[in-house]
Scaffold this motif. Structure first.
Motif, mmCIF file in Angstrom:
data_model
loop_
_atom_site.group_PDB
_atom_site.id
_atom_site.type_symbol
_atom_site.label_atom_id
_atom_site.label_comp_id
_atom_site.label_asym_id
_atom_site.label_seq_id
_atom_site.Cartn_x
_atom_site.Cartn_y
_atom_site.Cartn_z
ATOM 1 N N SER A 182 49.847 45.482 46.649
ATOM 2 C CA SER A 182 48.464 45.934 46.789
ATOM 3 C C SER A 182 47.906 45.291 48.043
ATOM 4 N N THR A 232 50.357 46.766 35.685
ATOM 5 C CA THR A 232 51.823 46.787 35.689
ATOM 6 C C THR A 232 52.318 47.046 34.269
ATOM 7 N N THR A 285 55.945 38.227 39.698
ATOM 8 C CA THR A 285 54.638 38.431 40.310
ATOM 9 C C THR A 285 54.280 37.177 41.106
ATOM 10 N N CYS A 313 51.414 41.175 45.674
ATOM 11 C CA CYS A 313 49.988 41.212 46.042
ATOM 12 C C CYS A 313 49.496 39.977 46.785
ATOM 13 N N GLN A 319 46.955 52.391 46.570
ATOM 14 C CA GLN A 319 46.794 50.991 46.148
ATOM 15 C C GLN A 319 48.004 50.562 45.340
ATOM 16 N N GLY A 320 47.974 49.334 44.817
ATOM 17 C CA GLY A 320 49.167 48.779 44.186
ATOM 18 C C GLY A 320 49.632 49.551 42.968
ATOM 19 N N ARG A 321 48.693 49.960 42.135
ATOM 20 C CA ARG A 321 49.097 50.623 40.891
ATOM 21 C C ARG A 321 49.735 51.975 41.132
ATOM 22 N N LYS A 370 45.085 45.387 48.986
ATOM 23 C CA LYS A 370 43.711 44.993 48.718
ATOM 24 C C LYS A 370 43.581 43.485 48.511
ATOM 25 N N LYS A 371 44.724 42.808 48.414
ATOM 26 C CA LYS A 371 44.674 41.344 48.249
ATOM 27 C C LYS A 371 45.068 40.699 49.573
ATOM 28 N N ASN A 421 49.178 36.238 38.786
ATOM 29 C CA ASN A 421 47.742 36.476 38.587
ATOM 30 C C ASN A 421 47.297 36.234 37.149
HETATM 31 N N1 F0G Z 1 49.748 43.476 40.549
HETATM 32 C C1 F0G Z 1 48.941 42.409 40.495
HETATM 33 C C2 F0G Z 1 49.516 41.042 40.310
HETATM 34 C C3 F0G Z 1 47.560 42.583 40.635
HETATM 35 O O1 F0G Z 1 46.776 41.507 40.593
HETATM 36 C C4 F0G Z 1 47.048 43.882 40.818
HETATM 37 C C5 F0G Z 1 45.614 44.108 40.932
HETATM 38 C C6 F0G Z 1 47.926 44.964 40.886
HETATM 39 C C7 F0G Z 1 49.272 44.715 40.743
HETATM 40 C C8 F0G Z 1 47.446 46.365 41.103
HETATM 41 O O2 F0G Z 1 46.980 46.566 42.398
HETATM 42 O O3 F0G Z 1 44.522 47.064 42.182
HETATM 43 O O4 F0G Z 1 45.780 47.715 44.214
HETATM 44 O O5 F0G Z 1 46.144 48.907 42.103
HETATM 45 N N2 F0G Z 1 44.780 43.242 40.619
HETATM 46 C C9 F0G Z 1 43.345 43.333 40.768
HETATM 47 C C10 F0G Z 1 42.725 42.090 40.189
HETATM 48 C C11 F0G Z 1 42.736 44.591 40.270
HETATM 49 O O6 F0G Z 1 41.512 42.063 40.002
HETATM 50 O O7 F0G Z 1 43.449 41.111 39.967
HETATM 51 P P1 F0G Z 1 45.788 47.599 42.728
#
Ligand code: F0G
Length: 457
Positions: free
Chosen positions: A254, A126, A181, A216, A98-100, A256-257, A185
């Protein structure tokens, strides 16, 4: 037609369990007033995050059946890599779970004790990953971002003058990466303009500093540029995305977005030596470089999702459906961040609950009330999330106290959103009786996930 419809049909459903107010009062108390500690099945509308919560298409599910689970060199890897390369354009693609994980690898290689990493606004993971490596994360978002009433279209922009000042003072010696970013977010889901991306890229490259995008929600950001930035009216989102990434030296992502996947991410760079060092860590922590912590079927789902997310009918619906909620709230006089972002609605908790001081967490208190009122789960983005210095333990108010209602992609319909609007309005009408909270227990890093609270008398 004026009516914006969901550009998809629903052919599989998941029942929602309805709960009573009395049950919710008990459950949030048992969760120590922290919505992260609730059981998901006790939530009616779950707006905690848009991350990993999207509905996948029949195409993506079909692709998953074609997943090649070979350890090395799987067909699914090549499909994933070729799609990422086509849209993002970077020479090196490193898959992560995932992103982190991408952030952890990037900062692990690049950030030292005296490193500074500026960003428009760092997201929590981050910032925490930079601080974990001993570096300093600096937020330099433009001044319009602080004014939740300003309808400036690109409130995610970096403050260019502040960045130039920081670069002049610290130089490439200390600033190891400059990040943006897209969209921003933590700053209210606001978009960054192409002009701003171009400027930040120029400053970074003049100073010899690598420039990265936290990508993301890149497709939503691209659509904002398409809709709001002069000169891009006729450019399709995919070409806008390609131009954005063309200014950068790498990105963290990520999946996941903006790719509808339930899990996944990646790290990109154009620097082959750096990628080699990153892959060394990848093998230790994530997996072999052709799967990086993902199943072959996940790589397939991401490859399909990255194409679908750039379809204009989807992006139009996505942005307009978020705006629908924001504009209704605004019409009711409820303090909400405007203009609407892409993935979420942000309530301004400091103006919603002006009688609760920031160190009694108005955002957390509001999130708790939305759960009690209607079973809506959302997240505080404010003093709970950002108000504590993990190294000194000192607390101070964050620059804003927001409550984020993140909208999972293609999951909820307009009637679900009407229900959410009604819930917010009911809490608004009884706002004077809402009390603040105090923390009874919290960890050093990322305290918002597990902190325990009690109500202030
Ligand atoms: N960067 C941004 C801008 C994010 O919004 C997120 C995750 C990540 C990095 C990390 O990615 O979850 O895949 O490890 N944001 C989610 C949220 C958790 O609810 O906004 P990740």
């Amino acid at each position: 037609m004026k009516t914006i419809i969901e550009p998809f049909r629903i052919k599989m459903v998941e029942p929602i369990k309805l709960t009573t107010r009395q049950e919710r009062e008990r459950m949030i108390e048992e969760a120590c007033y922290n919505p992260f500690q609730l059981r998901a099945e006790d939530v009616i509308i779950d707006l905690l995050t848009d991350s990993g919560t999207s509905a996948m298409s029949s195409e993506a599910w079909s692709a998953m059946m074609r997943g090649d689970e070979s350890y090395a060199g799987a067909r699914s890897w090549y499909r994933f890599r070729d799609t990422v390369t086509d849209i993002f354009g970077f020479k090196q693609v490193i898959p992560t779970h995932q992103g982190r994980a991408a952030e952890h690898i990037l900062f692990g290689v690049m950030v030292q004790a005296d490193s500074i990493v500026p960003n428009n606004t760092h997201f929590d993971t981050t910032r925490a990953n930079i601080e974990y490596c001993g570096g300093t994360a600096v937020d330099l978002v433009c001044s319009e971002a602080g004014d939740t009433e300003s309808d400036f279209a690109f409130k995610g922009n970096m403050d260019i003058a502040a960045l130039e000042k920081l670069v002049a003072a610290q130089g490439a010696e200390h600033i190891t990466i400059i990040m943006l970013t897209i969209s921003n977010n933590s700053g209210g889901g606001q978009a960054v303009s192409m002009a701003n991306i171009r400027e930040v890229s120029r400053i970074a490259h003049d100073a010899g500093i690598p420039f990265y995008l936290d990508a993301c929600r890149f497709a939503e950001n691209a659509q904002f540029i398409h809709r709001c930035e002069p000169g891009y009216e006729n450019t399709p989102p995919i070409d806008i995305a390609r131009e954005m990434f063309g200014y950068a030296d790498g990105c963290t992502m990520s999946a996941k977005k903006d790719s509808f996947a339930n899990i996944g991410g990646f790290l990109c760079t154009n620097d082959a030596d750096l990628a080699q060092r990153e892959r060394n860590i990848l093998i230790l922590t994530e997996g072999f470089p052709t799967y990086g912590g993902l199943a072959g079927r996940d790589l397939e789902a991401i490859a399909v999702g990255l194409r679908e997310v750039l379809e204009e009918s989807y992006l139009d619906y996505r942005l307009l459906s978020t705006r629908y909620v924001v504009e209704h709230l605004h019409d009711l006089g409820i303090p909400v961040v405007r203009p609407a972002g892409g993935h979420a609605v942000y309530l301004d908790a400091r103006r919603f609950l002006p009688h609760i001081e920031p160190l009694q967490y108005p955002g957390q208190a509001l999130a708790v009330e939305l759960y009690i009122e209607a079973g809506v789960r959302c997240v505080e983005i404010g003093t709970v999330m950002f108000g504590s210095n993990p190294h000194t333990g000192e607390e101070s108010p964050a620059h804003q106290d927001l409550v984020r209602l993140a909208i999972p992609r293609r999951v909820y319909t307009q009637s679900h959103m009407d229900y959410v609007l009604e819930a917010i309005n009911l809490v608004w009408e009884r706002r004077a009786e809402i009390r603040g909270l105090r923390i009874t227990e919290a960890p050093q890093f990322l305290r918002h996930f597990t902190a325990k609270f009690e109500r202030v008398e």
